[in-house]
Design a protein around this motif. Structure first.
Motif, mmCIF file in Angstrom:
data_model
loop_
_atom_site.group_PDB
_atom_site.id
_atom_site.type_symbol
_atom_site.label_atom_id
_atom_site.label_comp_id
_atom_site.label_asym_id
_atom_site.label_seq_id
_atom_site.Cartn_x
_atom_site.Cartn_y
_atom_site.Cartn_z
ATOM 1 N N ILE A 59 -9.651 7.761 6.736
ATOM 2 C CA ILE A 59 -9.643 6.350 7.924
ATOM 3 C C ILE A 59 -9.830 5.350 6.770
ATOM 4 C CG2 ILE A 59 -10.577 4.628 8.914
ATOM 5 C CD1 ILE A 59 -11.025 7.762 10.650
ATOM 6 N N LEU A 60 -11.321 4.681 6.478
ATOM 7 C CA LEU A 60 -11.443 3.923 5.279
ATOM 8 C C LEU A 60 -10.529 3.897 4.162
ATOM 9 C CD1 LEU A 60 -15.285 4.220 5.220
ATOM 10 C CD2 LEU A 60 -14.334 3.017 6.667
ATOM 11 N N GLN A 61 -10.115 4.522 3.346
ATOM 12 C CA GLN A 61 -9.493 4.581 2.438
ATOM 13 C C GLN A 61 -8.307 3.710 2.861
ATOM 14 O OE1 GLN A 61 -8.543 8.754 0.618
ATOM 15 N NE2 GLN A 61 -10.868 8.540 -0.651
ATOM 16 N N GLN A 62 -7.775 3.944 4.388
ATOM 17 C CA GLN A 62 -6.207 3.616 4.689
ATOM 18 C C GLN A 62 -6.367 2.327 5.426
ATOM 19 O OE1 GLN A 62 -5.105 6.323 7.539
ATOM 20 N NE2 GLN A 62 -4.711 7.877 6.431
ATOM 21 N N ILE A 63 -7.834 1.945 5.433
ATOM 22 C CA ILE A 63 -7.715 0.572 5.997
ATOM 23 C C ILE A 63 -8.150 0.064 4.823
ATOM 24 C CG2 ILE A 63 -9.739 -0.680 6.676
ATOM 25 C CD1 ILE A 63 -10.526 1.353 8.931
ATOM 26 N N GLN A 64 -8.605 0.067 3.845
ATOM 27 C CA GLN A 64 -8.892 -1.187 2.108
ATOM 28 C C GLN A 64 -7.279 -0.749 1.671
ATOM 29 O OE1 GLN A 64 -12.050 1.811 -0.128
ATOM 30 N NE2 GLN A 64 -13.249 0.926 1.689
ATOM 31 N N ARG A 65 -6.843 0.063 2.098
ATOM 32 C CA ARG A 65 -5.679 -0.196 1.042
ATOM 33 C C ARG A 65 -4.587 -0.957 2.106
ATOM 34 N NH1 ARG A 65 -5.176 5.829 -0.137
ATOM 35 N NH2 ARG A 65 -4.182 5.880 1.952
ATOM 36 N N MET A 66 -4.770 -1.364 3.859
ATOM 37 C CA MET A 66 -3.942 -2.935 3.917
ATOM 38 C C MET A 66 -4.191 -3.877 3.442
ATOM 39 S SD MET A 66 -4.838 -1.327 7.938
ATOM 40 C CE MET A 66 -3.805 0.244 8.445
ATOM 41 N N ASN A 67 -3.050 -4.610 3.771
ATOM 42 C CA ASN A 67 -3.154 -6.499 4.108
ATOM 43 C C ASN A 67 -3.559 -6.440 4.848
ATOM 44 O OD1 ASN A 67 -2.919 -8.706 2.956
ATOM 45 N ND2 ASN A 67 -1.645 -8.688 1.027
ATOM 46 N N VAL A 68 -4.685 -6.390 5.227
ATOM 47 C CA VAL A 68 -5.302 -7.217 6.725
ATOM 48 C C VAL A 68 -4.452 -8.485 7.194
ATOM 49 C CG1 VAL A 68 -6.523 -7.241 8.610
ATOM 50 C CG2 VAL A 68 -7.583 -5.037 6.866
ATOM 51 N N PRO A 69 -4.945 -9.294 5.927
ATOM 52 C CA PRO A 69 -3.984 -10.935 6.438
ATOM 53 C C PRO A 69 -3.137 -10.673 7.414
ATOM 54 C CG PRO A 69 -6.109 -11.158 4.785
ATOM 55 C CD PRO A 69 -6.042 -9.550 4.770
ATOM 56 N N ARG A 70 -1.911 -9.922 5.743
ATOM 57 C CA ARG A 70 -0.217 -10.381 5.954
ATOM 58 C C ARG A 70 0.392 -9.540 6.914
ATOM 59 N NH1 ARG A 70 2.671 -7.733 0.613
ATOM 60 N NH2 ARG A 70 1.273 -9.708 -0.144
ATOM 61 N N LEU A 71 -0.974 -8.491 7.599
ATOM 62 C CA LEU A 71 -0.395 -7.600 8.650
ATOM 63 C C LEU A 71 -0.626 -8.303 9.733
ATOM 64 C CD1 LEU A 71 0.252 -4.755 9.516
ATOM 65 C CD2 LEU A 71 -2.461 -3.843 10.304
ATOM 66 N N ILE A 72 -1.504 -9.315 9.562
ATOM 67 C CA ILE A 72 -1.865 -9.927 11.208
ATOM 68 C C ILE A 72 -0.943 -10.853 11.218
ATOM 69 C CG2 ILE A 72 -4.107 -11.792 11.971
ATOM 70 C CD1 ILE A 72 -5.565 -10.105 10.993
ATOM 71 N N GLU A 73 -0.586 -12.172 10.085
ATOM 72 C CA GLU A 73 0.577 -12.856 9.892
ATOM 73 C C GLU A 73 1.895 -12.250 10.047
ATOM 74 O OE1 GLU A 73 2.930 -15.740 6.081
ATOM 75 O OE2 GLU A 73 0.841 -14.042 5.902
#
Length: 279
Positions: free
Chosen positions: A41-55
């Motif tokens: 789970i943590l590996q998947q989250i860390q691979r995410m570009n959260v700011p881009r996803l939110i945008e």
């Protein structure tokens, strides 16, 4: 991750910011999940570009509403295993609507079923009832369309994410709902629908209202699953009389046997639900 684990994590950290720096051992200890799953789970989250996803979500008018959010629908909050997170696309203010009726039925609607939608749903919409359904073929889509045509409001709950509307031929209908009404999922937009997700969707459909109207149901159908969820949660279930020889309505007969309220007019739904709203 199971819904109850997500809920537990939200209670510990409503912002979920801890996921950006927590270790897999700490996550394992906090919410009691297997260490390999915690690491994944943590590996998947860390691979995410959260700011881009939110945008991206913002551009597409997608909002995440958690069970701790004031916008989270009160009816849904009180069901067993209420979803910790809702993905919403459209008018999220509809989550606060109280005069809701869930409408479900067969994918292969009979002429009688179609007439029932017209004679029950349209007057309900004219009296400001919001229609909740599942965007499926047949009765569901007819109920959504009746609400739209009567200038009312409707909520569609789907299995899978917004990028994979099922059935595909309802893409246009889902577009209208997501712009002028509200589309809901408990899965991220990229998640494809799978068979086991549909009962989850059915529970949410029934959970968003104090009552469910089963228009037409065969002996074995998803509509009966929705009705069963409603009955288990102490919500009202309405259905209509039908011929005992009509296989397309065998589920209606079973619901009457199991305690559903028999109705002959849309006013029976109004009279059955309004006193509950005033309690």
């Amino acid at each position: 991750m199971a819904n109850r684990k997500i809920l537990h994590l939200l209670q510990l950290d409503p912002t979920l910011q801890c996921l950006s720096h927590i270790s897999s051992h700490e996550l394992h200890r906090l919410i009691h999940i297997p260490l390999p799953l915690s690491s994944t789970i943590l590996q998947q989250i860390q691979r995410m570009n959260v700011p881009r996803l939110i945008e991206d979500y913002a551009k597409r008018n997608i909002r995440l509403i958690t069970i701790l959010d004031p916008l989270y629908p009160s009816y849904l909050k009180h069901i067993s295993n209420a979803p910790a997170v809702l993905f919403c696309k459209g008018n999220v203010s509809l989550l606060q609507h109280k005069r809701n009726i869930s409408v479900v039925g067969a994918r292969k609607a009979t002429e009688y079923g179609i007439k029932l939608v017209s004679s029950f749903i349209r007057p309900l919409v004219r009296e400001k009832w919001l229609i909740v359904s599942g965007l499926a073929k047949g009765i569901d889509s007819l109920a959504h369309k009746a609400a739209i045509e009567e200038k009312g409001k409707t909520i569609a709950v789907i299995a899978g994410g917004f990028n994979h509307i099922y059935p595909k031929e309802h893409q246009q209908l889902s577009d209208i709902i997501s712009k002028q009404h509200l589309l809901i999922s408990i899965y991220p937009p990229e998640r494809r629908p799978e068979k086991w997700m549909f009962p989850e969707r059915n529970q949410i459909i029934s959970g968003l209202s104090l009552g469910t109207f089963v228009v037409q149901a065969a002996k074995k159908s998803g509509s009966l699953i929705t009705a069963q969820y409603a009955l288990e949660e102490g919500r009202e279930v309405f259905t209509v009389p039908a011929s005992i020889f009509a296989e397309e309505f065998a589920g209606n007969i079973n619901l009457i046997r199991d305690g559903a309220t028999i109705i002959s007019s849309y006013k029976d739904i109004v009279n059955g639900l309004l006193p509950m709203m005033e309690d």
